[in-house]
Enzyme design. Structure first.
Site: not given
Length: 586
Positions: A342, A446-448
């Site tokens: 990931y 963007l790790d949201v």
């Protein structure tokens, strides 16, 4: 005004009880609204229907209260019923949605979801009906106009000015003592307090389970206070308001038992929250697999102001070994088996496409700025540290950041990256952060959390993506994980239309690959997008600093930028004109 007047004391107590019962009633409905949102999604829809049903059932209760006699006895009974029904309703909703997702079919009609959704609204009607009894009963008990706190406040405002202003629109006269208007005024004030205290104190600090127990405790205490007052001061009410404590001994005993039970549970709030929510989460996670396919054990549960943090171990039949996983609210964030792939997709692939001014990968002395939105586990920061870039991190949940610094489950993956000397972490909302900054970035990651509720709408809006685009340097790129267009087609269309409306005209889709079943065959895993509004190099993973990408480099030989598609009839998601298709139902 003398506090020795028994009727004055009576009225003060009864008006205080009015405040408490209104506080509890509206807060129960807020708990139910949030539970329905968790189970079925659609925050606006759930809250709207809940409030509508609540007001309707209150009206029914108020109408039916005309058939109730003995106001004192029935008010006591109503409070004990509410003390039982309020928390029990929340428990009923949780139990109803803990059943496996087995569809009941009658003829051609699939009933499971419609049936559970309909039944889940029953507690709303029950609490609303009982709440509708309260005001008429209290009004009969507070029937004499005396010098009360509310009456005394009448001298504190400019009555002539107020009457003049009202007289512009209404026929007015001198204010007269009306017990109903006084009771109703305190009821509305209690309702306001209930909404504010629930939103600012109860829910963020205690969560849904403990909050509903606190409300049950308050209802129980209100019932006991009323019983004690009624037993001590029968003369203050007059012969027509006589109250026999012996007659209501069973109700009082029930109130004592409920209050004692709730008090003990609230005193151990943390343990109760972890036990109930942990058990529920374990059941829900297992229900995502075929029956008997997975065994899940919750190992840790914490609550922050913004989300629930659940760590658990899962053993899936056919998969090699047992692994630890993390969920934020109901959305899975990482598991040991794919944490490496990931973050290679999130960080290393876009870094391989990024060039500094000299045309080489950035080094320790290079000027290369990265904005990381989210990433509170610091694992992405650790990856970025390998490239020697400067990182501005923005995460709204400071408690989760603190948790990640101390939680051993993250230590082996982030390697104390929070101590990186080129990291600047800001605790705050990314939307507001970008509005207040002029800085431009070579890469935005963007790790949201996923778009699982209305709370995430702003992070998937045209306004937010315009801000991202406006903060990109020349040849800069945005990288984000994405839901599969095959599993979530409506979300995909709404999201892509939102990105296109924000001004991004090119995107590069790619996936990472894993071997989840240990058969040495790679399978497609998490999906990612690179977004750009101009010429940008294509990733060359051979340049990335990732052992994982070195092993699967052949899978990335045909990456290419594409025009962002347009979908006819699909509206973008905007803060002021939301498209709820962008939300993925839980």
């Amino acid at each position: 005004m003398s506090s020795s007047n028994p009727r004055l004391t009576d009225r003060r107590l009864l008006l205080a009880l009015t405040f408490v019962v209104a506080f509890c009633s509206i807060a129960y409905e807020l708990v139910y609204s949030e539970l329905l949102t968790v189970f079925y999604g659609g925050t606006v829809l759930r809250y709207s229907i809940t409030i509508g049903l609540y007001l309707f059932s209150m009206g029914v209760g108020s109408f039916l209260s005309a058939h109730l006699d003995d106001p004192a006895g029935n008010f006591l009974r109503t409070e004990v019923y509410l003390a039982l029904a309020g928390p029990a309703g929340a428990g009923f909703m949780i139990a109803l949605n803990a059943f496996p997702d087995v569809t009941l079919t009658v003829g051609r009609l699939a009933l499971k979801e419609p049936l559970t959704l309909g039944l889940a609204h029953v507690p709303i009607l029950v609490v609303g009906l009982l709440s509708g009894f309260e005001i008429p009963l209290l009004n009969e008990l507070v029937e004499h106009r005396e010098e009360t706190l509310f009456a005394a406040l009448g001298g504190l405002y400019p009555r002539r000015i107020v009457r003049g202003a009202l007289g512009v629109f209404f026929s007015v006269s001198e204010a007269e003592g009306r017990s109903f208007s006084e009771v109703l005024g305190v009821d509305y004030l209690g309702g306001l307090a209930g909404t504010v205290v629930y939103a600012l104190v109860l829910y963020p600090r205690y969560g849904l389970v403990v909050s509903v127990l606190v409300l049950g405790l308050l209802n129980g205490l209100a019932a006991l206070a009323f019983a004690a007052w009624s037993a001590r001061a029968p003369a203050a009410r007059g012969a027509d308001r006589s109250f026999s404590l012996a007659r209501w001994r069973g109700v009082v005993l029930a109130g004592l038992l409920l209050t004692g039970a709730y008090g003990g549970l609230v005193a151990n709030a943390g343990a109760v929250d972890r036990a109930v929510t942990g058990a529920y989460m374990g059941d829900r996670i297992e229900s995502e697999y075929q029956p008997g396919k997975a065994e899940v054990t919750v190992t840790g549960f914490e609550r922050t102001r913004y989300q629930r943090i659940t760590t658990y171990r899962r053993d899936v039949a056919g998969d090699p070994g047992t692994e630890t996983c993390l969920r934020l609210d109901s959305a899975i964030q990482l598991c040991e088996s794919w944490v490496d792939s990931y973050h290679a997709g999130l960080v290393d692939v876009p870094m391989s496409a990024s060039l500094n001014r000299s045309g080489a990968l950035p080094g320790a002395n290079a000027s290369f700025d990265v904005l990381l939105v989210g990433g509170g586990d610091y694992i992405a920061v650790d990856r970025l540290r390998d490239y020697g870039v400067s990182v501005d991190q923005v995460d709204i949940d400071g408690e989760f950041l603190d948790y990640s610094r101390e939680e051993s489950a993250f230590a082996r993956y982030n390697d104390d990256a929070f101590e990186y000397d080129r990291l600047n972490t800001t605790v705050g909302d990314a939307y507001n952060y970008l509005r207040g900054s002029d800085k431009r970035y070579d890469l935005i990651l963007l790790d949201v959390p996923g778009a699982r509720s209305d709370d995430a709408l702003s992070l998937y809006s045209t306004e937010f993506y315009r801000l991202l685009r406006g903060h990109l340097a020349d040849r800069g790129v945005v990288a984000t994980w994405a839901y599969s267009e095959y599993w979530f087609p409506q979300h995909h269309k709404a999201y892509v239309e939102t990105v296109r409306e924000a001004g991004f005209d090119r995107y590069l889709p790619y996936s990472v690959y894993e071997d989840p079943d240990g058969d040495d065959e790679l399978e497609r895993g998490e999906r990612f997008y690179l977004l750009s509004d101009g010429p940008t190099p294509t990733p060359n993973v051979s340049r990335a600093r990732s052992d994982y990408l070195d092993a699967v480099a052949d899978r990335y030989e045909r990456l290419d930028w594409r025009p962002v598609p347009a979908y006819r009839g699909v509206e973008p998601n905007s803060v002021f004109d939301p498209n709820y298709d962008v939300i993925v139902d839980p």
